[in-house]
Design a protein around this motif. Structure first.
Motif, short mmCIF file in Angstrom:
data_model
loop_
_atom_site.label_atom_id
_atom_site.label_comp_id
_atom_site.label_asym_id
_atom_site.label_seq_id
_atom_site.Cartn_x
_atom_site.Cartn_y
_atom_site.Cartn_z
N SER A 281 12.27 4.19 3.96
CA SER A 281 12.75 5.53 4.30
C SER A 281 11.51 6.32 4.71
CB SER A 281 13.45 6.18 3.11
OG SER A 281 12.57 6.28 1.99
N ARG A 282 11.61 7.11 5.74
CA ARG A 282 10.46 7.82 6.31
C ARG A 282 10.68 9.32 6.25
NH1 ARG A 282 11.60 3.09 8.76
NH2 ARG A 282 9.94 1.75 9.58
N ASP A 283 9.64 10.00 5.81
CA ASP A 283 9.65 11.46 5.77
C ASP A 283 8.30 11.93 6.30
OD1 ASP A 283 10.02 14.12 5.37
OD2 ASP A 283 10.01 14.03 3.18
N GLY A 284 8.23 12.12 7.61
CA GLY A 284 6.96 12.42 8.24
C GLY A 284 6.04 11.23 8.12
N ARG A 285 4.85 11.44 7.55
CA ARG A 285 3.90 10.34 7.34
C ARG A 285 4.16 9.56 6.05
NH1 ARG A 285 -0.83 10.19 10.30
NH2 ARG A 285 -1.08 11.85 11.86
N HIS B 164 0.81 -1.22 0.00
CA HIS B 164 0.00 0.00 0.00
C HIS B 164 0.84 1.27 0.00
CE1 HIS B 164 -3.91 -1.89 0.52
NE2 HIS B 164 -3.43 -2.62 1.52
N GLY B 165 2.11 1.16 0.41
CA GLY B 165 2.93 2.35 0.55
C GLY B 165 2.44 3.24 1.68
N SER B 166 1.81 2.60 2.67
CA SER B 166 1.21 3.37 3.76
C SER B 166 1.00 2.47 4.96
CB SER B 166 -0.13 3.97 3.31
OG SER B 166 -0.89 4.44 4.39
N PHE B 167 1.43 2.96 6.15
CA PHE B 167 1.14 2.23 7.38
C PHE B 167 -0.35 2.30 7.69
CE2 PHE B 167 5.69 3.12 9.03
CZ PHE B 167 6.16 2.00 8.37
#
Length: 300
Positions: free
Chosen positions: A56-60, A22-25
């Motif tokens: 890699s995480r950039d905010g949400r 999903h590209g999303s938690f």
């Protein structure tokens, strides 16, 4: 290396796979009926175990790393197989379950599929998923994910049960429009024609020439085709002549699109229904096997 590191728990793997897909938690959490923070913690636990950053995480916003993308590619296929195996086991307990059948592409499209309505008429609760496969002599390598296969060979495959269906006989075919003189052709005249071939059977024409006492050096080899169906279409189009299993060109010969130039010759192979011995009690395979073996195959 600690075996636990190589075999993470299913819960963290499922959480990672859903997040990667999903590209999303958040969306992964919705799918898995978990909180977003729970999915995030599962992924962090996996990264800690592997000692490799997967996102890699950039905010949400999250994005797979190169290592994460590779891991997801391999893991997604593995989880799909686990889920499929689980569904089949559940279905087997209930006396059903689908059959995954590998079939030679042209045999499947020209012979098997036109007859499958008869199977479903008598076995409406059984599903047969048909997969096109061009196999070598190593069935275990080419059909490891299949329950059964319809293939051509000698029938000697260790670990497999094999039921002979019919012998394979090859016939030389041509388009009567492209070769109007076909009626007066002799065996020797074949050397003057462009010979089309199936790339997986490079010895077919050389063996035919040898059987008929012709010099192989006189062959005019034309283009090769991966599928016999494409070769047949090329012969119909008048590109050259082909040497194909007679059972696969019966419709074209009957309709007049093709003509058989000479009597068929035995290739030394037969068509078989084969399956790993461990699947012999699978209900769907038993039903399909009984149906297929009840068909009166013409041995020509």
């Amino acid at each position: 290396m600690n075996p636990r590191r190589l075999t993470p728990s299913m819960s963290v793997l499922v959480a990672f796979e859903a997040a990667a897909r999903h590209g999303s938690f958040t969306k992964a959490a919705e799918e898995l009926a978990l909180t977003q923070s729970a999915v995030s913690r599962q992924v962090q636990a996996l990264e800690s175990l592997l000692e490799v950053p997967l996102f890699s995480r950039d905010g949400r916003h999250i994005e797979l790393t190169a290592a994460g993308a590779l891991y997801h590619h391999e893991l997604a296929a593995a989880l799909a197989r686990i889920r499929n195996a689980t569904l089949q086991t559940i279905a087997h307990k209930a006396g059903g379950g689908p059959l995954h059948l590998a079939v030679l592409p042209t045999f499947g499209s020209k012979w098997l599929l036109p007859r499958m309505h008869d199977f479903y008429a008598s076995h409406p609760g059984t599903l047969v998923h048909i997969h096109s496969r061009i196999v070598t002599s190593d069935l275990s390598k080419d059909t490891a994910d299949m329950h059964a296969i319809i293939c051509a060979g000698t029938g000697h495959w260790p670990g497999y049960e094999a039921h002979r269906l019919l012998s394979e006989k090859l016939t030389v075919v041509a388009s009567p429009k492209a070769l109007p003189e076909y009626g007066s052709m002799s065996v020797g005249d074949v050397a003057q024609q462009l010979l089309l071939n199936v790339v997986s059977r490079p010895d077919a024409w050389p063996e035919w020439f040898e059987q008929n006492g012709l010099q192989q050096r006189t062959m005019r080899m034309g283009p090769g085709f991966e599928l016999t169906a494409h070769l047949i279409q090329a012969v119909v189009a008048g590109i050259g002549i082909g040497l194909v299993p007679r059972i696969l060109v019966q419709d074209e010969i009957q309709s007049g699109e093709l003509v058989a130039l000479f009597e068929p010759v035995d290739s030394g192979r037969s068509y078989y229904l084969a399956y790993p011995s461990r699947y012999q009690h699978l209900p769907s395979l038993q039903a399909f096997s009984r149906w297929l073996l009840s068909i009166p195959f013409p041995d020509s």
